[in-house]
Design a protein around this motif. Sequence first.
Motif, mmCIF file in Angstrom:
data_model
loop_
_atom_site.group_PDB
_atom_site.id
_atom_site.type_symbol
_atom_site.label_atom_id
_atom_site.label_comp_id
_atom_site.label_asym_id
_atom_site.label_seq_id
_atom_site.Cartn_x
_atom_site.Cartn_y
_atom_site.Cartn_z
ATOM 1 N N ALA A 28 -0.177 -4.810 -24.023
ATOM 2 C CA ALA A 28 0.707 -3.888 -24.735
ATOM 3 C C ALA A 28 -0.052 -2.659 -25.218
ATOM 4 C CB ALA A 28 1.355 -4.596 -25.917
ATOM 5 N N ALA A 29 -1.304 -2.830 -25.595
ATOM 6 C CA ALA A 29 -2.113 -1.700 -26.055
ATOM 7 C C ALA A 29 -2.289 -0.664 -24.954
ATOM 8 C CB ALA A 29 -3.473 -2.187 -26.539
ATOM 9 N N ASP A 30 -2.174 -1.102 -23.702
ATOM 10 C CA ASP A 30 -2.291 -0.198 -22.559
ATOM 11 C C ASP A 30 -0.927 0.290 -22.080
ATOM 12 O OD1 ASP A 30 -3.942 1.238 -20.906
ATOM 13 O OD2 ASP A 30 -4.089 -0.313 -19.377
ATOM 14 N N GLN A 46 7.589 -14.543 -33.136
ATOM 15 C CA GLN A 46 6.608 -13.997 -34.066
ATOM 16 C C GLN A 46 5.579 -13.141 -33.336
ATOM 17 O OE1 GLN A 46 5.247 -17.641 -35.887
ATOM 18 N NE2 GLN A 46 6.777 -17.561 -37.515
ATOM 19 N N VAL A 47 5.109 -13.642 -32.192
ATOM 20 C CA VAL A 47 4.163 -12.858 -31.391
ATOM 21 C C VAL A 47 4.821 -11.563 -30.926
ATOM 22 C CG1 VAL A 47 2.807 -12.793 -29.258
ATOM 23 C CG2 VAL A 47 2.855 -14.881 -30.644
ATOM 24 N N ALA A 48 6.052 -11.674 -30.439
ATOM 25 C CA ALA A 48 6.771 -10.500 -29.946
ATOM 26 C C ALA A 48 6.960 -9.460 -31.051
ATOM 27 C CB ALA A 48 8.123 -10.910 -29.375
ATOM 28 N N ALA A 49 7.305 -9.920 -32.248
ATOM 29 C CA ALA A 49 7.516 -8.999 -33.365
ATOM 30 C C ALA A 49 6.223 -8.262 -33.706
ATOM 31 C CB ALA A 49 8.029 -9.767 -34.588
ATOM 32 N N GLY A 50 5.108 -8.973 -33.676
ATOM 33 C CA GLY A 50 3.826 -8.347 -33.952
ATOM 34 C C GLY A 50 3.457 -7.301 -32.916
ATOM 35 N N VAL A 51 3.746 -7.592 -31.656
ATOM 36 C CA VAL A 51 3.443 -6.645 -30.584
ATOM 37 C C VAL A 51 4.334 -5.405 -30.698
ATOM 38 C CG1 VAL A 51 3.502 -6.270 -28.085
ATOM 39 C CG2 VAL A 51 2.581 -8.403 -29.003
ATOM 40 N N ARG A 52 5.621 -5.639 -30.950
ATOM 41 C CA ARG A 52 6.547 -4.502 -31.077
ATOM 42 C C ARG A 52 6.162 -3.601 -32.242
ATOM 43 N NH1 ARG A 52 10.692 -8.658 -30.780
ATOM 44 N NH2 ARG A 52 11.353 -8.975 -28.613
ATOM 45 N N GLU A 53 5.713 -4.208 -33.314
ATOM 46 C CA GLU A 53 5.324 -3.422 -34.497
ATOM 47 C C GLU A 53 4.088 -2.571 -34.212
ATOM 48 O OE1 GLU A 53 4.093 -4.133 -39.209
ATOM 49 O OE2 GLU A 53 4.720 -5.819 -37.954
ATOM 50 N N ALA A 54 3.183 -3.116 -33.411
ATOM 51 C CA ALA A 54 1.915 -2.416 -33.157
ATOM 52 C C ALA A 54 2.000 -1.408 -32.010
ATOM 53 C CB ALA A 54 0.819 -3.436 -32.857
ATOM 54 N N PHE A 55 2.895 -1.670 -31.041
ATOM 55 C CA PHE A 55 2.917 -0.831 -29.842
ATOM 56 C C PHE A 55 4.363 -0.502 -29.450
ATOM 57 C CE2 PHE A 55 -0.493 -4.000 -29.583
ATOM 58 C CZ PHE A 55 -1.603 -3.159 -29.673
ATOM 59 N N ASP A 56 4.554 0.642 -28.864
ATOM 60 C CA ASP A 56 5.875 1.082 -28.436
ATOM 61 C C ASP A 56 6.155 0.577 -27.031
ATOM 62 O OD1 ASP A 56 8.304 2.344 -28.212
ATOM 63 O OD2 ASP A 56 7.445 4.294 -27.689
ATOM 64 N N ARG A 58 8.443 -2.600 -24.593
ATOM 65 C CA ARG A 58 9.517 -3.581 -24.538
ATOM 66 C C ARG A 58 8.908 -4.976 -24.456
ATOM 67 N NH1 ARG A 58 14.215 -3.917 -19.764
ATOM 68 N NH2 ARG A 58 15.216 -5.867 -20.506
ATOM 69 N N VAL A 59 9.428 -5.888 -25.265
ATOM 70 C CA VAL A 59 8.943 -7.268 -25.244
ATOM 71 C C VAL A 59 10.142 -8.209 -25.171
ATOM 72 C CG1 VAL A 59 7.523 -9.020 -26.360
ATOM 73 C CG2 VAL A 59 6.987 -6.591 -26.702
ATOM 74 N N GLU A 60 10.229 -8.977 -24.102
ATOM 75 C CA GLU A 60 11.281 -9.973 -23.937
ATOM 76 C C GLU A 60 10.683 -11.364 -24.129
ATOM 77 O OE1 GLU A 60 14.355 -9.320 -23.664
ATOM 78 O OE2 GLU A 60 14.373 -7.206 -23.055
ATOM 79 N N VAL A 61 11.460 -12.249 -24.713
ATOM 80 C CA VAL A 61 11.022 -13.607 -24.997
ATOM 81 C C VAL A 61 11.883 -14.592 -24.216
ATOM 82 C CG1 VAL A 61 11.004 -15.389 -26.789
ATOM 83 C CG2 VAL A 61 10.020 -13.141 -27.261
ATOM 84 N N ILE A 62 11.230 -15.505 -23.503
ATOM 85 C CA ILE A 62 11.960 -16.523 -22.739
ATOM 86 C C ILE A 62 11.372 -17.894 -23.063
ATOM 87 C CG2 ILE A 62 12.669 -17.350 -20.471
ATOM 88 C CD1 ILE A 62 12.300 -14.528 -19.398
#
Length: 265
Positions: A28-30, A46-56, A58-62
């Motif tokens: 995500a940082a890239d 929780q992981v997805a929320a942290g990634v979305r907060e840190a980086f712009d 899209r994060v999908e969870v399955i």
Amino acid sequence: MSDLDVRETVLITGASSGIGAALAHCFAADGADLILAARRRIELEQVAAGVREAFDVRVEVIPVDLSKTEGPAELCQAIAAMQLNVDVLVNNAGFGILGQFAESKRSLQMAMIAVNVAALTELTHRLLPDMLQRGRGGILNVSSVAAFPPGPLMAVYYASKAYVQSFSDALRYELRETPLTVSSLAPGPVASEFASRSGIGSLGVFDRNSLPPEVVAAAGYRGFRRGKRNITPGIFNRWGTLATRWLPRMTSAKIVAKIQGRKLE
């Protein structure tokens, strides 16, 4: 996004904690969009929320159980329903079991093979043709230093990682004239949930040599982007894998048995 002309989508299995969660932050940082898969929805969110907060991104969870026969197909169907294409597949999901093979639960051993071997193979087979057609992306398989010696008291786990290592090397050779990258990440002891979930509790003599999952993930990410065949973070771990190349197999087995035996005490 560095070194990437267009936005890519990365599927990471076993992404609810440890190396998988750390790899999510690396990609995500890239600037990569993510699909995070694992059994535990709450932890994934929780992981997805942290990634979305840190980086712009899209994060999908399955949420999916890859130990079930239908798991890989369900995951791919869910991705198709989102109209997403997977550019990079990170096969990180896996677990181990400590103890005598004859005394273990057969259902757990077979579930381990399903996750560590069968699901990894099926996901690769399902997603690779489209990667080849698009001419971009690659595969990062999380192996282990356990891939190299025999592993008494974790016999099936060590054997499953030997499969991952051999499969990765063979696939890399087959794809050598394509734009795709195939790398394997072979960590040693990692300070994560793996030890407790495997029944180990402590890494014993290797506790002081364990690496944080963030360090392992960063090394794996850098190695993958650089097109390395195999990435083994930590000088101690690299020495260990080199030693198994010249030690007799039964000598390696004896050493591993002593190490694993201490964890059962």
